[in-house]
Design a protein around this motif. Structure first.
Motif, PDB file in Angstrom:
ATOM      1  N   VAL A 224      -3.369  -2.555   4.227  1.00 54.13           N
ATOM      2  CA  VAL A 224      -4.556  -1.740   3.965  1.00 54.13           C
ATOM      3  C   VAL A 224      -5.748  -2.677   3.811  1.00 54.13           C
ATOM      4  O   VAL A 224      -5.722  -3.606   2.991  1.00 54.13           O
ATOM      5  CB  VAL A 224      -4.382  -0.898   2.688  1.00 54.13           C
ATOM      6  N   LEU A 225      -6.800  -2.445   4.600  1.00 53.37           N
ATOM      7  CA  LEU A 225      -8.010  -3.249   4.541  1.00 53.37           C
ATOM      8  C   LEU A 225      -9.155  -2.382   4.011  1.00 53.37           C
ATOM      9  O   LEU A 225      -9.640  -1.492   4.713  1.00 53.37           O
ATOM     10  CB  LEU A 225      -8.367  -3.797   5.925  1.00 53.37           C
ATOM     11  N   PRO A 226      -9.595  -2.609   2.759  1.00 55.53           N
ATOM     12  CA  PRO A 226     -10.695  -1.807   2.210  1.00 55.53           C
ATOM     13  C   PRO A 226     -12.019  -2.094   2.920  1.00 55.53           C
ATOM     14  O   PRO A 226     -12.290  -3.218   3.350  1.00 55.53           O
ATOM     15  CB  PRO A 226     -10.762  -2.248   0.746  1.00 55.53           C
ATOM     16  N   MET A 227     -12.843  -1.073   3.021  1.00 56.37           N
ATOM     17  CA  MET A 227     -14.180  -1.192   3.606  1.00 56.37           C
ATOM     18  C   MET A 227     -15.076  -0.150   2.939  1.00 56.37           C
ATOM     19  O   MET A 227     -14.635   0.620   2.084  1.00 56.37           O
ATOM     20  CB  MET A 227     -14.142  -0.961   5.124  1.00 56.37           C
ATOM     21  N   HIS A 228     -16.348  -0.144   3.301  1.00 52.21           N
ATOM     22  CA  HIS A 228     -17.275   0.902   2.854  1.00 52.21           C
ATOM     23  C   HIS A 228     -17.258   1.040   1.334  1.00 52.21           C
ATOM     24  O   HIS A 228     -17.058   2.114   0.781  1.00 52.21           O
ATOM     25  CB  HIS A 228     -16.907   2.229   3.526  1.00 52.21           C
ATOM     26  N   PHE A 229     -17.472  -0.097   0.655  1.00 50.48           N
ATOM     27  CA  PHE A 229     -17.573  -0.070  -0.799  1.00 50.48           C
ATOM     28  C   PHE A 229     -18.931  -0.618  -1.197  1.00 50.48           C
ATOM     29  O   PHE A 229     -19.593  -1.335  -0.444  1.00 50.48           O
ATOM     30  CB  PHE A 229     -16.439  -0.858  -1.466  1.00 50.48           C
ATOM     31  N   PHE A 230     -19.349  -0.265  -2.403  1.00 50.09           N
ATOM     32  CA  PHE A 230     -20.683  -0.620  -2.872  1.00 50.09           C
ATOM     33  C   PHE A 230     -20.563  -1.377  -4.186  1.00 50.09           C
ATOM     34  O   PHE A 230     -20.509  -0.781  -5.257  1.00 50.09           O
ATOM     35  CB  PHE A 230     -21.549   0.634  -3.020  1.00 50.09           C
ATOM     36  N   GLY A 231     -20.466  -2.694  -4.082  1.00 47.08           N
ATOM     37  CA  GLY A 231     -20.340  -3.522  -5.270  1.00 47.08           C
ATOM     38  C   GLY A 231     -18.895  -3.716  -5.685  1.00 47.08           C
ATOM     39  O   GLY A 231     -17.985  -2.993  -5.282  1.00 47.08           O
ATOM     40  N   SER A 232     -18.684  -4.723  -6.539  1.00 54.02           N
ATOM     41  CA  SER A 232     -17.329  -5.102  -6.941  1.00 54.02           C
ATOM     42  C   SER A 232     -16.662  -4.025  -7.785  1.00 54.02           C
ATOM     43  O   SER A 232     -15.442  -3.864  -7.741  1.00 54.02           O
ATOM     44  CB  SER A 232     -17.367  -6.427  -7.703  1.00 54.02           C
ATOM     45  N   TYR A 233     -17.447  -3.265  -8.565  1.00 50.57           N
ATOM     46  CA  TYR A 233     -16.834  -2.247  -9.430  1.00 50.57           C
ATOM     47  C   TYR A 233     -16.109  -1.198  -8.597  1.00 50.57           C
ATOM     48  O   TYR A 233     -14.968  -0.824  -8.901  1.00 50.57           O
ATOM     49  CB  TYR A 233     -17.905  -1.587 -10.300  1.00 50.57           C
ATOM     50  N   THR A 234     -16.763  -0.718  -7.539  1.00 53.57           N
ATOM     51  CA  THR A 234     -16.136   0.283  -6.670  1.00 53.57           C
ATOM     52  C   THR A 234     -14.850  -0.260  -6.059  1.00 53.57           C
ATOM     53  O   THR A 234     -13.815   0.415  -6.031  1.00 53.57           O
ATOM     54  CB  THR A 234     -17.102   0.696  -5.554  1.00 53.57           C
ATOM     55  N   LEU A 235     -14.911  -1.481  -5.576  1.00 54.50           N
ATOM     56  CA  LEU A 235     -13.747  -2.093  -4.932  1.00 54.50           C
ATOM     57  C   LEU A 235     -12.610  -2.283  -5.925  1.00 54.50           C
ATOM     58  O   LEU A 235     -11.456  -1.940  -5.637  1.00 54.50           O
ATOM     59  CB  LEU A 235     -14.147  -3.430  -4.307  1.00 54.50           C
ATOM     60  N   GLU A 236     -12.909  -2.833  -7.086  1.00 53.66           N
ATOM     61  CA  GLU A 236     -11.853  -3.129  -8.054  1.00 53.66           C
ATOM     62  C   GLU A 236     -11.217  -1.863  -8.595  1.00 53.66           C
ATOM     63  O   GLU A 236     -10.013  -1.837  -8.890  1.00 53.66           O
ATOM     64  CB  GLU A 236     -12.411  -3.989  -9.192  1.00 53.66           C
ATOM     65  N   ARG A 237     -11.997  -0.809  -8.735  1.00 53.64           N
ATOM     66  CA  ARG A 237     -11.428   0.459  -9.188  1.00 53.64           C
ATOM     67  C   ARG A 237     -10.417   0.983  -8.168  1.00 53.64           C
ATOM     68  O   ARG A 237      -9.353   1.496  -8.524  1.00 53.64           O
ATOM     69  CB  ARG A 237     -12.545   1.481  -9.410  1.00 53.64           C
ATOM     70  N   PHE A 238     -10.738   0.819  -6.872  1.00 53.83           N
ATOM     71  CA  PHE A 238      -9.795   1.212  -5.827  1.00 53.83           C
ATOM     72  C   PHE A 238      -8.549   0.346  -5.881  1.00 53.83           C
ATOM     73  O   PHE A 238      -7.418   0.857  -5.798  1.00 53.83           O
ATOM     74  CB  PHE A 238     -10.461   1.097  -4.453  1.00 53.83           C
ATOM     75  N   VAL A 239      -8.729  -0.958  -6.025  1.00 54.58           N
ATOM     76  CA  VAL A 239      -7.590  -1.876  -6.062  1.00 54.58           C
ATOM     77  C   VAL A 239      -6.658  -1.521  -7.215  1.00 54.58           C
ATOM     78  O   VAL A 239      -5.431  -1.517  -7.061  1.00 54.58           O
ATOM     79  CB  VAL A 239      -8.085  -3.332  -6.180  1.00 54.58           C
ATOM     80  N   GLU A 240      -7.225  -1.228  -8.381  1.00 49.61           N
ATOM     81  CA  GLU A 240      -6.394  -0.858  -9.527  1.00 49.61           C
ATOM     82  C   GLU A 240      -5.562   0.385  -9.215  1.00 49.61           C
ATOM     83  O   GLU A 240      -4.403   0.479  -9.604  1.00 49.61           O
ATOM     84  CB  GLU A 240      -7.272  -0.627 -10.764  1.00 49.61           C
ATOM     85  N   GLY A 241      -6.187   1.338  -8.528  1.00 47.80           N
ATOM     86  CA  GLY A 241      -5.477   2.556  -8.191  1.00 47.80           C
ATOM     87  C   GLY A 241      -4.378   2.359  -7.170  1.00 47.80           C
ATOM     88  O   GLY A 241      -3.466   3.196  -7.060  1.00 47.80           O
ATOM     89  N   LYS A 243      -2.372  -0.435  -7.049  1.00 44.81           N
ATOM     90  CA  LYS A 243      -1.373  -1.417  -7.476  1.00 44.81           C
ATOM     91  C   LYS A 243       0.012  -0.814  -7.661  1.00 44.81           C
ATOM     92  O   LYS A 243       1.004  -1.542  -7.663  1.00 44.81           O
ATOM     93  CB  LYS A 243      -1.841  -2.103  -8.760  1.00 44.81           C
ATOM     94  N   ASP A 244       0.095   0.493  -7.821  1.00 43.91           N
ATOM     95  CA  ASP A 244       1.390   1.138  -7.937  1.00 43.91           C
ATOM     96  C   ASP A 244       1.968   1.363  -6.539  1.00 43.91           C
ATOM     97  O   ASP A 244       1.660   2.335  -5.864  1.00 43.91           O
ATOM     98  CB  ASP A 244       1.259   2.470  -8.670  1.00 43.91           C
ATOM     99  N   GLY A 245       2.771   0.424  -6.093  1.00 39.54           N
ATOM    100  CA  GLY A 245       3.405   0.542  -4.778  1.00 39.54           C
ATOM    101  C   GLY A 245       2.815  -0.355  -3.712  1.00 39.54           C
ATOM    102  O   GLY A 245       3.360  -0.445  -2.609  1.00 39.54           O
ATOM    103  N   PHE A 246       1.692  -1.026  -4.006  1.00 43.96           N
ATOM    104  CA  PHE A 246       1.066  -1.917  -3.027  1.00 43.96           C
ATOM    105  C   PHE A 246       0.824  -3.285  -3.668  1.00 43.96           C
ATOM    106  O   PHE A 246       0.339  -3.372  -4.795  1.00 43.96           O
ATOM    107  CB  PHE A 246      -0.278  -1.364  -2.551  1.00 43.96           C
ATOM    108  N   ARG A 247       1.171  -4.308  -2.937  1.00 41.84           N
ATOM    109  CA  ARG A 247       0.825  -5.666  -3.352  1.00 41.84           C
ATOM    110  C   ARG A 247      -0.643  -5.913  -3.013  1.00 41.84           C
ATOM    111  O   ARG A 247      -1.128  -5.468  -1.961  1.00 41.84           O
ATOM    112  CB  ARG A 247       1.711  -6.667  -2.622  1.00 41.84           C
ATOM    113  N   VAL A 248      -1.372  -6.627  -3.880  1.00 42.02           N
ATOM    114  CA  VAL A 248      -2.798  -6.881  -3.665  1.00 42.02           C
ATOM    115  C   VAL A 248      -3.008  -8.371  -3.412  1.00 42.02           C
ATOM    116  O   VAL A 248      -2.524  -9.211  -4.180  1.00 42.02           O
ATOM    117  CB  VAL A 248      -3.645  -6.428  -4.871  1.00 42.02           C
ATOM    118  N   GLU A 249      -3.697  -8.685  -2.341  1.00 39.86           N
ATOM    119  CA  GLU A 249      -4.019 -10.067  -2.008  1.00 39.86           C
ATOM    120  C   GLU A 249      -5.517 -10.174  -1.731  1.00 39.86           C
ATOM    121  O   GLU A 249      -6.123  -9.263  -1.165  1.00 39.86           O
ATOM    122  CB  GLU A 249      -3.236 -10.535  -0.779  1.00 39.86           C
ATOM    123  N   TYR A 250      -6.090 -11.309  -2.111  1.00 42.32           N
ATOM    124  CA  TYR A 250      -7.494 -11.580  -1.846  1.00 42.32           C
ATOM    125  C   TYR A 250      -7.584 -12.746  -0.868  1.00 42.32           C
ATOM    126  O   TYR A 250      -7.031 -13.816  -1.116  1.00 42.32           O
ATOM    127  CB  TYR A 250      -8.240 -11.914  -3.134  1.00 42.32           C
TER     128      TYR A 250
END
Length: 275
Positions: A224-241, A243-250
């Motif tokens: 999954v490649l995130p896009m169309h986000f506005f600032g780190s808060y929006t992105l991190e909130r999505f990433v937190e959601g 984490k249940d079932g998905f590994r997160v890499e930066y």
């Protein structure tokens, strides 16, 4: 007269098909069998996608996050594609193909560079939905339309957005565009398997993040490649959601190299730098 009418009709069909072929678009009778509509099966013994750009090998595809909803896809066969193109294509030569959507101006341009051979608009004309079936070198491109609700530049529009699917090197790569609603069973069936999915995660202009996460859980893509986000808060909130079932890499670089043989065993969210 009946013979003449039949002849005229036949010539019209021939000319339409010939024009479509000249533009890279395939008539129904010549569509290849989609590898992504087959039943997805597990791939044992695979490793995580490399996060370091390397020289491309047969079967490798590089994906670069240009920004907002634009990714630059480069295939081993030499095809370059820019998604949700608004004029930016990233570093390198002019793309062979650009795809566009129409929710607002950061996803399309009405004045694309004339040097781009293939411009695929995600919305139709004359009340008809867009339909793209295009084979170019080693990539097959098709679309599945979704609706746009009111409140944007073009207002509510049935079939106003396209999910573009790029089938290359055995991979099924999907770009959700400006998705505004959950997928129907029919749309889900038309999409088929996705190995890599580019998803808008703003949580407001497109869909609430919880609903978008539900879409991703249903699609079950490996990457999954995130896009169309506005600032780190929006992105991190999505990433937190996720984490249940998905590994997160930066990733330290906006480019990743993926191949069918290296898809992760555990689904991964890979965050590419950019905005």
């Amino acid at each position: 007269m009946r013979y003449l009418s039949s002849l005229i009709f036949g010539l019209a069909v021939f000319c339409t098909a010939a024009t479509a072929r000249a533009q890279g678009q395939l008539p129904d009778s010549e569509e290849p069998i989609s590898q992504c509509l087959a039943i997805a099966r597990g791939l044992g013994g695979v490793q995580y996608a490399s996060l370091t750009p390397v020289a491309m090998e047969p079967g490798d595809v590089t994906i670069t996050f240009v920004g907002h909803s634009t990714f630059r896809i480069e295939t081993a066969g030499g095809v370059v594609i820019a998604t949700d193109f608004d004029g930016r294509t990233g570093e390198g030569r002019t793309p062979d193909v650009v795809t566009m959507n129409r929710a607002h101006h950061t996803h399309y341009t009405l004045s694309p560079d004339p040097a781009i051979p293939h411009v695929l608009r995600g919305w139709g004309e004359g009340g008809e939905p867009a339909r793209h079936r295009m084979k170019l070198e080693d990539v097959y491109i098709r679309n599945v339309t979704t609706d746009i609700r009111g409140g944007f530049e073009v207002g509510a529009m049935a079939d106003g957005n396209s999910i573009f699917i790029f089938e290359v090197a055995g991979l099924c790569i999907g770009h959700l565009g400006h998705l505004h609603h959950e997928l129907s069973a029919s749309q889900r069936a038309k999409i088929g398997r996705l190995d890599v999915v580019m998803v808008p995660v703003d949580g407001s202009y497109t869909m609430a993040q919880g609903e978008m996460i539900g879409v991703l859980q249903d699609l079950r893509a490996s990457i999954v490649l995130p896009m169309h986000f506005f600032g780190s808060y929006t992105l991190e909130r999505f990433v937190e959601g996720m984490k249940d079932g998905f590994r997160v890499e930066y990733s330290d670089t906006p480019t990743i190299t993926v191949s069918l043989r290296d898809l992760p065993d555990t689904p991964a969210v890979i965050v590419l730098p950019g905005y």
